[in-house]
Structures are given as structure tokens and as C-alpha cells.
Motif scaffolding. Structure first.
Motif, PDB file in Angstrom:
ATOM      1  N   ASP A  67      -2.000 -10.376  76.813  1.00 26.67           N
ATOM      2  CA  ASP A  67      -0.876  -9.830  76.055  1.00 26.67           C
ATOM      3  C   ASP A  67      -0.263  -8.698  76.883  1.00 26.67           C
ATOM      4  O   ASP A  67      -0.760  -8.375  77.962  1.00 26.67           O
ATOM      5  CB  ASP A  67      -1.368  -9.297  74.701  1.00 26.67           C
ATOM      6  N   THR A  68       0.778  -8.094  76.358  1.00 29.87           N
ATOM      7  CA  THR A  68       1.364  -6.933  77.023  1.00 29.87           C
ATOM      8  C   THR A  68       0.838  -5.645  76.428  1.00 29.87           C
ATOM      9  O   THR A  68       1.293  -4.558  76.779  1.00 29.87           O
ATOM     10  CB  THR A  68       2.911  -6.962  76.905  1.00 29.87           C
ATOM     11  N   ALA A  69      -0.125  -5.767  75.507  1.00 22.42           N
ATOM     12  CA  ALA A  69      -0.749  -4.591  74.892  1.00 22.42           C
ATOM     13  C   ALA A  69      -2.266  -4.746  74.953  1.00 22.42           C
ATOM     14  O   ALA A  69      -2.784  -5.854  74.986  1.00 22.42           O
ATOM     15  CB  ALA A  69      -0.304  -4.455  73.444  1.00 22.42           C
ATOM     16  N   ASN A  70      -2.957  -3.621  74.982  1.00 21.19           N
ATOM     17  CA  ASN A  70      -4.416  -3.625  75.021  1.00 21.19           C
ATOM     18  C   ASN A  70      -4.935  -2.528  74.106  1.00 21.19           C
ATOM     19  O   ASN A  70      -4.761  -1.350  74.420  1.00 21.19           O
ATOM     20  CB  ASN A  70      -4.900  -3.391  76.458  1.00 21.19           C
ATOM     21  N   PRO A  71      -5.532  -2.858  72.930  1.00 19.59           N
ATOM     22  CA  PRO A  71      -5.879  -4.188  72.416  1.00 19.59           C
ATOM     23  C   PRO A  71      -4.642  -5.055  72.163  1.00 19.59           C
ATOM     24  O   PRO A  71      -3.535  -4.547  71.976  1.00 19.59           O
ATOM     25  CB  PRO A  71      -6.597  -3.879  71.097  1.00 19.59           C
ATOM     26  N   CYS A  72      -4.874  -6.368  72.139  1.00 15.43           N
ATOM     27  CA  CYS A  72      -3.766  -7.312  72.005  1.00 15.43           C
ATOM     28  C   CYS A  72      -3.212  -7.339  70.577  1.00 15.43           C
ATOM     29  O   CYS A  72      -3.778  -6.743  69.662  1.00 15.43           O
ATOM     30  CB  CYS A  72      -4.225  -8.711  72.421  1.00 15.43           C
ATOM     31  N   THR A  73      -2.109  -8.057  70.417  1.00 14.90           N
ATOM     32  CA  THR A  73      -1.435  -8.165  69.125  1.00 14.90           C
ATOM     33  C   THR A  73      -2.364  -8.736  68.048  1.00 14.90           C
ATOM     34  O   THR A  73      -2.363  -8.283  66.904  1.00 14.90           O
ATOM     35  CB  THR A  73      -0.191  -9.063  69.252  1.00 14.90           C
ATOM     36  N   LEU A  74      -3.173  -9.740  68.407  1.00 20.39           N
ATOM     37  CA  LEU A  74      -4.074 -10.364  67.432  1.00 20.39           C
ATOM     38  C   LEU A  74      -5.158  -9.389  66.983  1.00 20.39           C
ATOM     39  O   LEU A  74      -5.510  -9.340  65.804  1.00 20.39           O
ATOM     40  CB  LEU A  74      -4.714 -11.626  68.017  1.00 20.39           C
ATOM     41  N   CYS A  75      -5.694  -8.616  67.914  1.00 22.35           N
ATOM     42  CA  CYS A  75      -6.743  -7.651  67.557  1.00 22.35           C
ATOM     43  C   CYS A  75      -6.190  -6.523  66.682  1.00 22.35           C
ATOM     44  O   CYS A  75      -6.921  -5.933  65.891  1.00 22.35           O
ATOM     45  CB  CYS A  75      -7.383  -7.067  68.822  1.00 22.35           C
ATOM     46  N   CYS A  76      -4.906  -6.219  66.833  1.00 24.92           N
ATOM     47  CA  CYS A  76      -4.286  -5.143  66.055  1.00 24.92           C
ATOM     48  C   CYS A  76      -3.762  -5.613  64.704  1.00 24.92           C
ATOM     49  O   CYS A  76      -3.306  -4.801  63.895  1.00 24.92           O
ATOM     50  CB  CYS A  76      -3.141  -4.519  66.856  1.00 24.92           C
TER      51      CYS A  76
END
Length: 201
Positions: A67-76
């Protein structure tokens, strides 16, 4: 030996495209020609998108998704069911299950399957993090959504042993996934049926 009919820049583009899954030299040449003919509509935007992806896409430290985020969109995503953890071989399998929309759970990407012939051993997979996540008291079920190949099933048995001390139900995908089949090539209906009819491993 075939002679080159294009400059080195175009040849390099063809060679790089030929490395993509499903594209051989002939398909890569056709794709390269199409991109060049549609330079403004396709080639330039594709180059920009690839540059952005190269700079911004990362692996989620939590689940292994990209993803472009860490944590990813699904984890958030706070709407997801924290009690179910779905273990997949690769990100493509995670995406396939998400397309099926059969469940709204958490995921864990192993990054491959055990394969002695290919030199893939337990230390090469994202197993330590999986055990840690499965040991969380909020997790009650771990679904092994691994391919129905010999290596996939070997990995499933290994993971089951690893999780034997955790207080979780370990289940696997049921009907709909053919022996020798890989998740990324299955249709959404088949995946959805397999999720709904899962059995204890």
C-alpha cells in the motif's frame, strides 16, 4: 540470430515488458508498439504512475500487504472483524479474496510457501509475525487460504503445527478450490463458496 529493428531504448522497453507474467517476447513487442503509438494517452501516464508507485508503495509491517501507507488501508479499517485472521501466500491472493467480498476479516501475507526444491524454508516466510498475531486474545479463528498445491498444503500443515499452542480454531478453504489450483486464477464465486464452506484443518 534475429536482427534488431529498433533502437536500444525501444529494445530495452520490450525486454522489460517481456519479464512481466503472461508476456512473452512477441506480446511484449505488441505492447511496446501500442504504448509508443499512444504515447500521450498511455506511455507517459504509465511512466508517471510507475514512478509514483516506485517512490510511495511499501510493504505493511503488520500484515505484509502492499500500500502507500504503513500500516496499510486494510489494517487501519476499524470495521473489520479482528477475530478472524486469513493467511494467504501472496498479495495477489489477498486481493482475490477481497474482490470476492466473502468476509471482512484481517489478513496475513506469508510471502510464499515452503518449497524445499526452490530452497524456500520457514525462515524465508513471514511466520514469526503470524504466530504473534494469532496469539492475540482477540483472534479466535485462523483461516489458511493457501493454494491447493503440494507446497501450499505442506505449508498449511506446518502453520497448523506452529499455531497448535494458540487458542484459535485453524480452518482451511473447502469446496470450490481445485487440487493444484492457485487462488489468483479463481473466479469470485468459487472463492466466495470456498470461504463459506471452510472446514477445520
Amino acid at each position: 540470430m534475429a536482427r534488431s529493428v529498433a533502437g536500444p531504448e525501444i529494445e530495452r522497453l520490450i525486454q522489460l515488458l517481456a519479464r512481466l507474467p503472461g508476456l512473452g517476447p512477441r506480446s511484449a513487442r505488441r505492447a511496446a508498439l501500442h504504448l509508443i503509438k499512444k504515447r500521450e494517452q498511455l506511455l507517459q501516464p504509465l511512466g508517471e504512475a510507475m514512478q509514483v508507485a516506485c517512490e510511495r508503495v511499501m510493504v505493511c509491517d503488520n500484515c505484509g500487504n502492499i500500500d502507500t501507507a504503513n500500516p496499510c488501508t486494510l489494517c487501519c479499517d476499524t470495521s473489520r472483524d479482528n477475530s478472524i485472521l486469513v493467511v494467504v501466500e501472496d498479495v495477489s491472493d489477498l486481493w482475490a479474496l477481497e474482490r470476492a467480498g466473502a468476509l471482512n476479516a484481517r489478513y496475513h501475507v506469508l510471502g510464499g510457501v515452503l518449497s524445499p526444491l526452490d530452497g524456500v524454508r520457514p525462515e524465508h516466510l513471514n511466520l514469526d509475525k503470524l504466530v504473534m498475531r494469532a496469539a492475540d486474545t482477540s483472534v479466535t479463528e485462523v483461516i489458511l487460504a493457501l493454494s491447493a498445491t503440494v507446497d501450499g498444503q505442506t505449508t498449511a500443515h506446518y502453520v497448523t503445527e506452529l499455531l497448535s499452542h494458540c487458542d484459535v480454531n485453524v480452518t482451511k478453504l473447502a469446496h470450490g478450490v481445485p487440487v493444484g489450483g492457485e487462488l489468483d486464477y479463481l473466479d469470485e464465486g468459487t472463492l466466495s463458496a470456498a470461504i463459506k464452506q471452510r472446514t477445520r484443518f
